[in-house]
Design a protein around this motif. Structure first.
Motif, PDB file in Angstrom:
ATOM      1  N   LYS A 196      -3.542  11.900   7.238  1.00 27.15           N
ATOM      2  CA  LYS A 196      -2.583  10.827   7.482  1.00 27.15           C
ATOM      3  C   LYS A 196      -1.265  11.205   6.829  1.00 27.15           C
ATOM      4  N   MET A 248      -8.237   6.929  -2.391  1.00 26.70           N
ATOM      5  CA  MET A 248      -7.290   7.898  -2.922  1.00 26.70           C
ATOM      6  C   MET A 248      -7.121   7.726  -4.431  1.00 26.70           C
ATOM      7  N   LEU A 257      -8.701   2.678   1.949  1.00 22.55           N
ATOM      8  CA  LEU A 257      -8.258   4.061   1.831  1.00 22.55           C
ATOM      9  C   LEU A 257      -7.401   4.266   0.579  1.00 22.55           C
ATOM     10  N   ILE A 258      -6.615   3.264   0.239  1.00 23.74           N
ATOM     11  CA  ILE A 258      -5.826   3.328  -0.988  1.00 23.74           C
ATOM     12  C   ILE A 258      -6.758   3.429  -2.191  1.00 23.74           C
ATOM     13  N   THR A 308      -1.818  13.555   3.536  1.00 24.42           N
ATOM     14  CA  THR A 308      -3.049  13.438   2.755  1.00 24.42           C
ATOM     15  C   THR A 308      -4.239  13.756   3.645  1.00 24.42           C
ATOM     16  N   SER A 309      -5.333  14.155   3.012  1.00 22.92           N
ATOM     17  CA  SER A 309      -6.636  14.138   3.673  1.00 22.92           C
ATOM     18  C   SER A 309      -7.366  12.940   3.083  1.00 22.92           C
ATOM     19  N   TYR A 310      -7.469  11.879   3.871  1.00 22.17           N
ATOM     20  CA  TYR A 310      -8.076  10.668   3.335  1.00 22.17           C
ATOM     21  C   TYR A 310      -9.598  10.760   3.289  1.00 22.17           C
ATOM     22  N   ARG A 311     -10.170  11.796   3.877  1.00 22.55           N
ATOM     23  CA  ARG A 311     -11.611  12.009   3.744  1.00 22.55           C
ATOM     24  C   ARG A 311     -11.930  12.777   2.467  1.00 22.55           C
ATOM     25  N   GLY A 316      -9.606  12.913  -0.055  1.00 20.74           N
ATOM     26  CA  GLY A 316      -8.899  12.231  -1.131  1.00 20.74           C
ATOM     27  C   GLY A 316      -7.857  13.099  -1.814  1.00 20.74           C
ATOM     28  N   ASN A 325       0.826  -1.213   0.000  1.00 17.91           N
ATOM     29  CA  ASN A 325       0.000   0.000   0.000  1.00 17.91           C
ATOM     30  C   ASN A 325       0.856   1.257   0.000  1.00 17.91           C
ATOM     31  N   LEU A 360       0.631   4.136  -2.776  1.00 14.70           N
ATOM     32  CA  LEU A 360       0.415   5.533  -2.393  1.00 14.70           C
ATOM     33  C   LEU A 360       1.477   6.436  -3.030  1.00 14.70           C
ATOM     34  N   TRP A 391      -1.665   2.370   5.972  1.00 14.51           N
ATOM     35  CA  TRP A 391      -2.729   2.632   5.014  1.00 14.51           C
ATOM     36  C   TRP A 391      -3.498   1.345   4.713  1.00 14.51           C
TER      37      TRP A 391
END
Length: 346
Positions: A58, A73, A69-70, A32-35, A37, A7, A11, A65
Motif C-alpha cells: 500500500k 503496522m 492495518l494501522i 509499505t507491505s501491510y502483510r 508490516g 490513520n 502512519l 488505511w
C-alpha cells in the motif's frame, strides 16, 4: 474522512520510528507491505507486488488505511522484520543498496521473505553448475561448467571439448561484480582474477536471477573464507568498479575503464569495458608512504571539458583522472581514501 486523516497521521508517526525511516530492503520508504508490516521504497514495492502470497503493498500517501492495518503496522515495523528475516545473514553476503541492479535487489528480497534463507545459519563457498561465458576472441556466449571450492581455494571452468579444466583460478585474487549495463544483460556478472601477474576478466551470466546472485555470493563467501584463514585481522575484500578517464603523461585524456581492488590496493584500467586483460595498473600505498588523493587537477593541467578531476599522488609521479560528474568524483575519492586508510599487510 476523520478516520482517514487520523490513520494517516498515525502512519506518518510510525514512519519516524527507529528503523522505519529507511526502506526495509534498500532505500527511502514511500510504501509499505501491510502483510509483512514493513516500510519500503517505491522500487522495492514493485518487487513485493510479485510476491502476492507473502507480501501486499500500500502507498503511505495515496491509499486508505483501515484501523486494523494501522495496529498491525504498530506491532511490527522494519526492526521487527530485520530481527526475524535477517537474523543469520552471513558476513560475506552482499546486501544491495537502492542504486544496485534489479537482479541483486530482487533476489535479496526473495531470499529474505520468500525463501527465508537467513532465518538459520547456512554454509557456502562451494558451488558447481553451468554459466554462459563470453568468448575472449569470438565474443559469443557459450555454456561452460564452473566449479568453486573454498576448501581447495580454487575456481575452475571447463569447455565441452576437453575433460581437463580450461582454467584453474586461485581464490586469492578472485573477485566478482555485477556489470549489467556494461554487458547489456540483466544478469551480467564480471569475474576478475590475477594470472601471470596480469588481471584477467571473465564475463558470465545465467538465465536465472537467483542462480547468478547465488554464484556472486558464493564467490564472496570463498574470498571471505580465504581472508579469514590467511589474514584473520583483514576485513573481507570489496571491489568497486566504475568508469573513469585516464591521462597518460604528455597525452590528451583517453577513455578507460577502471577497477579498484581495495584488498590488493591496485587501480586497474582497460581500454574497453569487456576486455579480457588489463592495460595497466597503479599501486595505491599508504598515506605514510607519500600516497595522497586530491580533489581536482594539478596546477597547469588544462581541461577543455568542464568536468571534475582527481589527482592520485604517488612517491614517483602524479596520476590525473577526469570523472563524468561530481557524484562519480566523490565516489572515487571516498573509495581511494578508504584504501589509503587501510593498514598495509604482509
Amino acid at each position: 474522512m476523520m478516520e482517514r486523516d487520523r490513520n494517516k497521521s498515525l502512519l506518518l508517526e510510525l514512519l519516524r520510528a527507529p528503523g522505519n525511516e529507511r526502506c526495509a530492503d534498500c532505500g527511502a520508504p514511500e510504501w509499505t507491505s501491510y502483510r509483512l508490516g514493513i516500510f519500503i521504497c517505491l522500487n522495492c514495492s514493485g518487487i513485493h507486488r510479485n510476491l502476492p502470497q507473502i507480501s501486499r503493498v500500500k502507498s503511505i500517501w495515496l491509499d486508505f488505511w483501515e484501523n486494523d492495518l494501522i495496529e498491525f503496522m504498530k506491532s511490527h515495523g522494519n526492526l521487527h522484520a530485520k530481527a526475524k528475516y535477517e537474523a543469520k545473514v552471513p558476513p560475506y553476503y552482499y546486501i544491495p543498496q537502492s542504486k544496485d541492479c534489479l537482479v541483486l535487489r530482487e533476489q535479496w528480497i526473495r531470499a529474505k521473505y520468500e525463501r527465508e534463507e537467513f532465518v538459520a545459519t547456512q554454509s557456502a563457498g562451494s558451488r558447481e553448475g553451468f554459466l554462459w561465458k563470453r568468448g575472449r576472441d569470438s565474443r559469443q556466449f557459450q555454456k561452460r561448467r564452473f566449479i568453486l571450492s573454498a576448501g581447495e581455494g580454487i575456481m575452475k571452468y571447463y569447455t565441452k571439448e576437453c575433460k581437463s579444466p580450461k582454467a584453474v583460478i586461485s581464490i586469492e585474487t578472485l573477485n566478482a561484480m555485477f556489470q549489467t549495463e556494461k554487458m547489456k544483460h540483466a544478469h551480467g556478472l564480471q569475474i576478475t582474477f590475477n594470472t601471470d601477474g596480469q588481471i584477467r576478466n571473465l564475463f558470465v551470466y545465467h538465465e536465472s536471477g537467483k542462480e547468478i546472485v547465488d554464484w556472486f555470493n558464493a564467490i564472496r563467501a570463498a574470498r571471505y573464507h580465504y581472508l579469514r584463514t590467511t589474514f584473520p585481522d583483514v576485513p573481507e575484500a570489496e571491489v568497486r568498479t566504475t568508469q573513469g578517464l585516464k591521462q597518460p603523461q604528455k597525452e590528451a585524456f583517453k577513455m578507460r575503464w577502471f577497477s579498484l581492488d581495495s584488498q590488493e590496493r591496485i587501480l586497474i584500467y582497460f581500454k574497453n569495458p569487456l576486455d579480457a586483460f588489463e592495460q595497466g595498473r597503479v599501486y595505491i600505498g599508504s598515506a605514510a608512504e607519500g600516497y595522497e588523493v586530491r580533489d581536482g587537477f594539478p596546477q597547469g593541467v588544462q581541461v577543455k571539458k568542464r568536468k571534475p578531476g582527481i589527482t592520485v599522488v604517488t612517491p614517483t609521479r602524479e596520476f590525473v583522472f577526469m570523472c563524468d560528474n561530481d557524484s562519480d568524483q566523490r565516489e572515487w575519492i571516498d573509495a581511494l581514501n578508504g584504501v589509503l586508510a587501510q593498514p598495509l599487510t604482509g
